[in-house]
Write a protein that holds these residues in place. Structure first.
Motif, PDB file in Angstrom:
ATOM      1  N   ALA A 139      -3.875   5.321  -3.424  1.00 51.30           N
ATOM      2  CA  ALA A 139      -4.304   3.928  -3.287  1.00 51.30           C
ATOM      3  C   ALA A 139      -3.994   3.128  -4.545  1.00 51.30           C
ATOM      4  O   ALA A 139      -3.569   1.966  -4.487  1.00 51.30           O
ATOM      5  CB  ALA A 139      -5.802   3.880  -2.974  1.00 51.30           C
ATOM      6  N   HIS A 140      -4.188   3.761  -5.700  1.00 61.32           N
ATOM      7  CA  HIS A 140      -3.947   3.118  -6.993  1.00 61.32           C
ATOM      8  C   HIS A 140      -2.462   2.799  -7.186  1.00 61.32           C
ATOM      9  O   HIS A 140      -2.098   1.671  -7.546  1.00 61.32           O
ATOM     10  CB  HIS A 140      -4.437   4.060  -8.099  1.00 61.32           C
ATOM     11  CG  HIS A 140      -4.300   3.541  -9.492  1.00 61.32           C
ATOM     12  ND1 HIS A 140      -4.996   2.443  -9.954  1.00 61.32           N
ATOM     13  CD2 HIS A 140      -3.554   3.988 -10.551  1.00 61.32           C
ATOM     14  CE1 HIS A 140      -4.677   2.227 -11.221  1.00 61.32           C
ATOM     15  NE2 HIS A 140      -3.809   3.144 -11.602  1.00 61.32           N
ATOM     16  N   GLU A 141      -1.595   3.774  -6.934  1.00 58.39           N
ATOM     17  CA  GLU A 141      -0.162   3.562  -7.137  1.00 58.39           C
ATOM     18  C   GLU A 141       0.406   2.600  -6.084  1.00 58.39           C
ATOM     19  O   GLU A 141       1.332   1.828  -6.378  1.00 58.39           O
ATOM     20  CB  GLU A 141       0.577   4.897  -7.094  1.00 58.39           C
ATOM     21  CG  GLU A 141       0.121   5.932  -8.123  1.00 58.39           C
ATOM     22  CD  GLU A 141       0.357   5.511  -9.566  1.00 58.39           C
ATOM     23  OE1 GLU A 141       0.939   4.424  -9.817  1.00 58.39           O
ATOM     24  OE2 GLU A 141      -0.050   6.266 -10.472  1.00 58.39           O
ATOM     25  N   LEU A 142      -0.145   2.610  -4.888  1.00 56.87           N
ATOM     26  CA  LEU A 142       0.271   1.677  -3.849  1.00 56.87           C
ATOM     27  C   LEU A 142      -0.075   0.246  -4.267  1.00 56.87           C
ATOM     28  O   LEU A 142       0.756  -0.675  -4.150  1.00 56.87           O
ATOM     29  CB  LEU A 142      -0.426   2.027  -2.532  1.00 56.87           C
ATOM     30  CG  LEU A 142       0.108   1.411  -1.248  1.00 56.87           C
ATOM     31  CD1 LEU A 142       1.544   1.845  -0.974  1.00 56.87           C
ATOM     32  CD2 LEU A 142      -0.781   1.801  -0.067  1.00 56.87           C
ATOM     33  N   ALA A 143      -1.289   0.056  -4.781  1.00 57.17           N
ATOM     34  CA  ALA A 143      -1.721  -1.269  -5.214  1.00 57.17           C
ATOM     35  C   ALA A 143      -0.898  -1.782  -6.390  1.00 57.17           C
ATOM     36  O   ALA A 143      -0.661  -2.991  -6.512  1.00 57.17           O
ATOM     37  CB  ALA A 143      -3.207  -1.238  -5.573  1.00 57.17           C
ATOM     38  N   ARG A 144      -0.448  -0.875  -7.248  1.00 53.83           N
ATOM     39  CA  ARG A 144       0.340  -1.272  -8.421  1.00 53.83           C
ATOM     40  C   ARG A 144       1.818  -1.464  -8.096  1.00 53.83           C
ATOM     41  O   ARG A 144       2.592  -1.899  -8.941  1.00 53.83           O
ATOM     42  CB  ARG A 144       0.193  -0.217  -9.514  1.00 53.83           C
ATOM     43  CG  ARG A 144      -1.222  -0.070 -10.026  1.00 53.83           C
ATOM     44  CD  ARG A 144      -1.369   1.187 -10.870  1.00 53.83           C
ATOM     45  NE  ARG A 144      -0.786   1.044 -12.184  1.00 53.83           N
ATOM     46  CZ  ARG A 144      -0.435   2.053 -12.971  1.00 53.83           C
ATOM     47  NH1 ARG A 144      -0.575   3.292 -12.541  1.00 53.83           N
ATOM     48  NH2 ARG A 144       0.070   1.847 -14.157  1.00 53.83           N
ATOM     49  N   GLY A 145       2.240  -1.085  -6.895  1.00 54.00           N
ATOM     50  CA  GLY A 145       3.630  -1.234  -6.510  1.00 54.00           C
ATOM     51  C   GLY A 145       4.518  -0.066  -6.878  1.00 54.00           C
ATOM     52  O   GLY A 145       5.736  -0.126  -6.670  1.00 54.00           O
ATOM     53  N   PHE A 146       3.945   1.012  -7.395  1.00 54.41           N
ATOM     54  CA  PHE A 146       4.739   2.189  -7.762  1.00 54.41           C
ATOM     55  C   PHE A 146       4.974   3.121  -6.572  1.00 54.41           C
ATOM     56  O   PHE A 146       5.865   3.964  -6.618  1.00 54.41           O
ATOM     57  CB  PHE A 146       4.063   2.958  -8.895  1.00 54.41           C
ATOM     58  CG  PHE A 146       4.010   2.211 -10.194  1.00 54.41           C
ATOM     59  CD1 PHE A 146       5.152   1.626 -10.726  1.00 54.41           C
ATOM     60  CD2 PHE A 146       2.818   2.068 -10.889  1.00 54.41           C
ATOM     61  CE1 PHE A 146       5.114   0.927 -11.927  1.00 54.41           C
ATOM     62  CE2 PHE A 146       2.765   1.374 -12.086  1.00 54.41           C
ATOM     63  CZ  PHE A 146       3.910   0.799 -12.600  1.00 54.41           C
ATOM     64  N   GLU A 147       4.161   2.980  -5.537  1.00 53.84           N
ATOM     65  CA  GLU A 147       4.294   3.757  -4.310  1.00 53.84           C
ATOM     66  C   GLU A 147       4.721   2.821  -3.180  1.00 53.84           C
ATOM     67  O   GLU A 147       4.218   1.691  -3.081  1.00 53.84           O
ATOM     68  CB  GLU A 147       2.964   4.438  -3.979  1.00 53.84           C
ATOM     69  CG  GLU A 147       2.913   5.167  -2.637  1.00 53.84           C
ATOM     70  CD  GLU A 147       3.930   6.281  -2.517  1.00 53.84           C
ATOM     71  OE1 GLU A 147       5.060   5.988  -2.059  1.00 53.84           O
ATOM     72  OE2 GLU A 147       3.601   7.429  -2.875  1.00 53.84           O
ATOM     73  N   THR A 148       5.651   3.274  -2.341  1.00 52.92           N
ATOM     74  CA  THR A 148       6.131   2.457  -1.219  1.00 52.92           C
ATOM     75  C   THR A 148       5.655   2.982   0.130  1.00 52.92           C
ATOM     76  O   THR A 148       5.733   2.256   1.125  1.00 52.92           O
ATOM     77  CB  THR A 148       7.669   2.400  -1.225  1.00 52.92           C
ATOM     78  OG1 THR A 148       8.199   3.737  -1.180  1.00 52.92           O
ATOM     79  CG2 THR A 148       8.178   1.696  -2.480  1.00 52.92           C
TER      80      THR A 148
END
Length: 284
Positions: A139-148
């Motif tokens: 959830a954290h990396e998705l919110a930061r844009g690092f996860e697609t």
């Protein structure tokens, strides 16, 4: 054009480098694990009059992604020795500088670099239910844009392929960075025992304190006292404890997937017992 904040940081770093020889180095590091309450612990310890956070930012990330910058650059982030001496006289104890960079625990070279540059340093590690940690990290990396990948399940399926060869690359090229290793290793970063056992020969068991973050959030006072004893500083009352960087889970994890993941972590969690002094809270 540079923002006012960027300009201030640039000026501060220039000043820090010019005075680096007169600055102290950290006595302890909060080095992970990611999404395990490191920011909350950092904020609590930073309220202690003898524990001093970096001048510019919480995580300096020197021993993982910034090691090429050199020790002078790193030292520039910490307090002046003359201020440390004044605090020693005022409070009757030796002030300690520290920082918090959660990637240090997982990066394959960070431990070796820390041991070489900070002899005698102590390490504080927080751990939590590794399944919850993985969900939170996604959830954290998705919110930061690092996860697609919006699907947690799909991100887990891709993890092995994404991080394949990352450790070899990072060890072969000290200047290398690997996006997936840093941001998308959801299961690997929850295998805490592997990472702790890599550190043990470098620092010894007595210089590493591992905290169950579930217990820290449930009852922070005895955990805080234990951390201060480990650091060798006395308590001046208690800080205001609060939870930082918490993110709600987008959706409930299916019971079948949770059981599957918990089974996968069972052996790793069992090896944590000697570090925690008992069974992890999430296994009870």
């Amino acid at each position: 054009m540079k923002s006012a904040k960027q300009t201030a940081l640039s000026v501060s770093m220039t000043t820090g480098r010019m005075t680096s020889a007169a600055r102290t180095l950290p006595s302890f590091l909060i080095m992970g694990a990611q999404r395990c309450g490191t920011t909350s612990m950092y904020r609590a310890l930073a309220q202690h009059p003898l524990l001093h956070k970096p001048v510019l930012r919480k995580g300096v990330h020197y021993f993982d992604t910034g090691y090429w910058r050199g020790l002078q650059w790193y030292r520039a982030h910490f307090p002046m020795k003359v201020g440390v001496a004044l605090l020693n006289r005022r409070f009757g104890g030796r002030p300690l500088a520290f920082e918090s960079s959660p990637y240090y625990l997982f990066h394959p070279l960070a431990g070796e670099r820390i041991a070489a540059d900070l002899p005698g340093v102590k390490l504080l590690v927080l751990v939590r239910d590794p399944v919850e940690r993985a969900c939170s990290a996604h959830a954290h990396e998705l919110a930061r844009g690092f996860e697609t990948e919006e699907s947690f399940e799909r991100a887990l399926e891709l993890e092995e392929e994404r991080v394949a060869g990352a450790e070899e690359l990072l060890r072969a090229d000290p200047h290398a960075v690997h996006h997936a290793h840093r941001h998308l290793a959801y299961l690997a970063r929850g295998r805490y025992a592997d990472q702790l056992e890599r550190l043990e020969p470098l620092f010894g068991r007595d210089r590493i304190l591992v905290i169950d973050s579930h217990r820290f959030f449930a009852d922070p006072y005895p955990v805080y006292d234990r951390v201060l004893r480990f650091l060798g500083v006395r308590r001046f009352g208690y800080p205001g404890f609060s939870r930082h960087n918490w993110r709600p889970r987008p959706k409930q994890l299916p019971d079948s997937l949770r059981r599957q993941l918990m089974d996968g972590f069972e052996e790793h969690d069992r090896r944590l017992v000697r570090w925690l002094g008992g069974e992890p809270s999430w296994r009870r």
